[in-house]
Enzyme design. Structure first.
Site, mmCIF file in Angstrom:
data_model
loop_
_atom_site.group_PDB
_atom_site.id
_atom_site.type_symbol
_atom_site.label_atom_id
_atom_site.label_comp_id
_atom_site.label_asym_id
_atom_site.label_seq_id
_atom_site.Cartn_x
_atom_site.Cartn_y
_atom_site.Cartn_z
ATOM 1 N N ALA A 81 41.139 -4.945 67.176
ATOM 2 C CA ALA A 81 40.762 -3.955 66.161
ATOM 3 C C ALA A 81 39.246 -3.931 66.045
ATOM 4 O O ALA A 81 38.561 -4.786 66.607
ATOM 5 C CB ALA A 81 41.368 -4.329 64.811
ATOM 6 N N LYS A 82 38.718 -2.979 65.362
ATOM 7 C CA LYS A 82 37.287 -2.950 65.036
ATOM 8 C C LYS A 82 37.108 -2.035 63.838
ATOM 9 O O LYS A 82 37.916 -1.121 63.640
ATOM 10 C CB LYS A 82 36.479 -2.403 66.229
ATOM 11 C CG LYS A 82 35.048 -2.842 66.252
ATOM 12 C CD LYS A 82 34.943 -4.251 66.794
ATOM 13 C CE LYS A 82 33.525 -4.722 66.919
ATOM 14 N NZ LYS A 82 33.453 -5.989 67.658
ATOM 15 N N GLY A 83 36.051 -2.270 63.091
ATOM 16 C CA GLY A 83 35.794 -1.399 61.954
ATOM 17 C C GLY A 83 34.314 -1.196 61.785
ATOM 18 O O GLY A 83 33.501 -1.832 62.472
ATOM 19 N N ASP B 9 30.155 -8.340 62.681
ATOM 20 C CA ASP B 9 29.632 -7.728 63.900
ATOM 21 C C ASP B 9 28.210 -7.309 63.539
ATOM 22 O O ASP B 9 27.662 -7.796 62.529
ATOM 23 C CB ASP B 9 30.507 -6.523 64.287
ATOM 24 C CG ASP B 9 30.218 -6.021 65.693
ATOM 25 O OD1 ASP B 9 30.661 -6.656 66.659
ATOM 26 O OD2 ASP B 9 29.525 -4.979 65.835
ATOM 27 N N VAL C 88 39.862 0.782 63.169
ATOM 28 C CA VAL C 88 40.779 1.186 64.231
ATOM 29 C C VAL C 88 41.564 -0.046 64.654
ATOM 30 O O VAL C 88 40.995 -1.064 65.040
ATOM 31 C CB VAL C 88 40.034 1.801 65.437
ATOM 32 C CG1 VAL C 88 41.001 2.058 66.593
ATOM 33 C CG2 VAL C 88 39.349 3.098 65.033
#
Ligand code: NAD
Length: 411
Positions: free
Chosen positions: A101-103, A142, A56
């Site tokens: 952002a992050k995934g 992460d 995202v």
């Protein structure tokens, strides 16, 4: 509250004091792009498994999207979306030239072999390589991912786009990583704790500390604080919590965990208590450095700490945050407290772009200065506007993103 609802709640609290119109709230809350991809992989036993991967990209008004990649069975779009928006406010509050952002991929890394994890990572990058890049979107580790995963991503991305070490951060030091990145989040949690305690008119030597989570962040924070004369009286991990009212020998605990597969299980110099009891200790500083959502509606009334430093992402749920405020407990919010990690990542990226290496001393110096500058600014805004540090931090981040969006023009 679901994860995205929680982050939106905090956003709206700050948007209220900024007097932000509804149309701007909608614009700033809506992610720019949400990617969901199929990740089919042949497993070691020859079977075929299909995983779901997400990225995202929430906002890039202030620079390329930036955020971690999580490998965990509970990864879903709602969580990734919430964490992506938090990255936008986090990079803005410490004034990095990045967006958020992050995934993630829904999987349990403990159940997979190293070869399987590598194949999954490479297939995921095959699917998303055209929407990431050193000037577009820069992933980082992460939960469940690490420097090895970053090395695979750099390598796989390079097959399509050529040599690009700046496409990911927190790489192995031998592979364009940076000394000081690993300790950065915990170290800065410690540096900001020292600063906050000073601002509250207390002395380190009179302060007791309890830390939930003794992984990367918790252990580095414990080390820095014990070196700074704080009395660390409790630490914990998945195996339980370890309490010593006269102070835990932190370096012994770190050595013990290092020799014991990163676990404190069996660490004998303390009384064994539960993680819940640790959260309820009567200490000056409580540092949740493990999971999100650990202080909630049901346990908030039992919290006795005077100050909470949010080293983990989202450890205090909104329902509990109101109660903590009423009780006069000072909370240093995650988007500031744990921003040392992404700030160090920024320095790694800068060096990758310049093909140049800094010394560890320079990394620490620049990092401490950047974080303390951000703290001072948030502190001043909180005093000026008579709001909590959380509302002030969100307000600083949101206003910077709004201004950049406005200046660039929305059409
Ligand atoms: P880590 O995996 O190195 O350590 C996590 C620690 O928490 C381990 O000691 C683990 O045993 C413990 N833990 C897990 N479940 C627990 C439970 N139920 N009760 C008590 N302890 C438990 O992770 P980390 O990198 O130290 O990250 C910790 C937190 O900080 C996460 O919320 C992460 O999102 C956040 N964070 C990390 C960074 C970073 O640079 N590492 C940056 C920003 C935010």
């Amino acid at each position: 509250m679901k994860a995205f609802e929680s982050s939106t709640y905090y956003f709206n609290q700050a948007a209220d004091i900024l007097g932000l119109e509804e149309s701007w709230r909608t614009l700033l809350l809506t992610p720019k792009r949400e990617v969901q991809v199929q990740v089919p992989v042949e497993m070691d036993d020859g079977s075929l498994q299909t995983f779901i991967g997400y990225r995202v990209q929430h906002d890039n008004a202030r620079g390329p999207f930036k955020g971690g990649l999580r490998y965990h069975p509970e990864v879903d779009l709602d969580e990734v979306r919430a964490l992506a928006s938090l990255m936008t406010w986090k990079t803005a509050v410490v004034d990095l030239p990045y967006g958020g952002a992050k995934g993630g991929i829904a999987l349990n890394p403990r159940e997979l072999s190293r070869r399987e994890l590598e194949r999954i990572t490479r297939v995921f990058i095959d699917q998303i390589h055209d929407v990431i890049g050193p000037d577009i979107d820069i992933p980082a580790p992460d939960m469940g991912t690490n420097a090895d995963v970053m090395a695979w991503i750099m390598n796989q991305y390079g097959k399509y786009h050529g040599f690009s070490p700046g496409v990911v951060t927190s790489k192995p030091i031998e592979l364009f990583g940076m000394p000081g990145r690993e300790e950065a989040t915990g170290r800065e949690v410690g540096i900001l704790t020292i600063k906050l305690i000073g601002r509250l008119g207390k002395k380190a030597k009179d302060c007791t500390v309890a830390i939930q989570g003794f992984g990367n962040v918790g252990s580095h924070a414990a080390k820095l604080l014990s070196e700074a004369d704080f009395k660390v009286v409790a630490i914990s991990d998945l195996s339980g919590a370890y309490y010593a009212p006269n102070g835990i020998p932190v370096m012994d605990a770190i050595r013990y965990a290092n020799q014991n597969q990163n676990s404190l299980k069996g660490f004998s110099e303390c009384e064994l208590i539960s993680n819940q009891q640790l959260l309820e200790l009567d200490v000056d500083v409580l540092i949740p450095a493990a999971l999100g959502g650990v202080i909630h509606e049901e346990n908030v009334h039992s919290i006795r700490a005077k100050t909470i430093i949010e080293a983990a992402n989202g450890p205090v749920l909104p329902e509990a945050d109101c109660v903590l405020q009423e009780k006069g407990i000072t909370v240093l919010p995650d988007i500031l407290a744990n921003a040392g990690g992404v700030s160090a990542s920024y320095f790694e990226w800068v060096q990758n772009r310049q093909h140049y290496r800094w010394t560890l001393d320079r990394v620490r110096q620049e990092l401490d200065a950047l974080m303390l500058r951000a703290f001072d600014h948030v502190w001043d805004v909180a005093k000026e506007r008579k709001v909590s540090l959380r509302v002030a931090a969100f307000a600083v981040g949101i206003e910077r993103v709004r201004r950049a969006t406005y200046l660039a023009g929305v059409n």
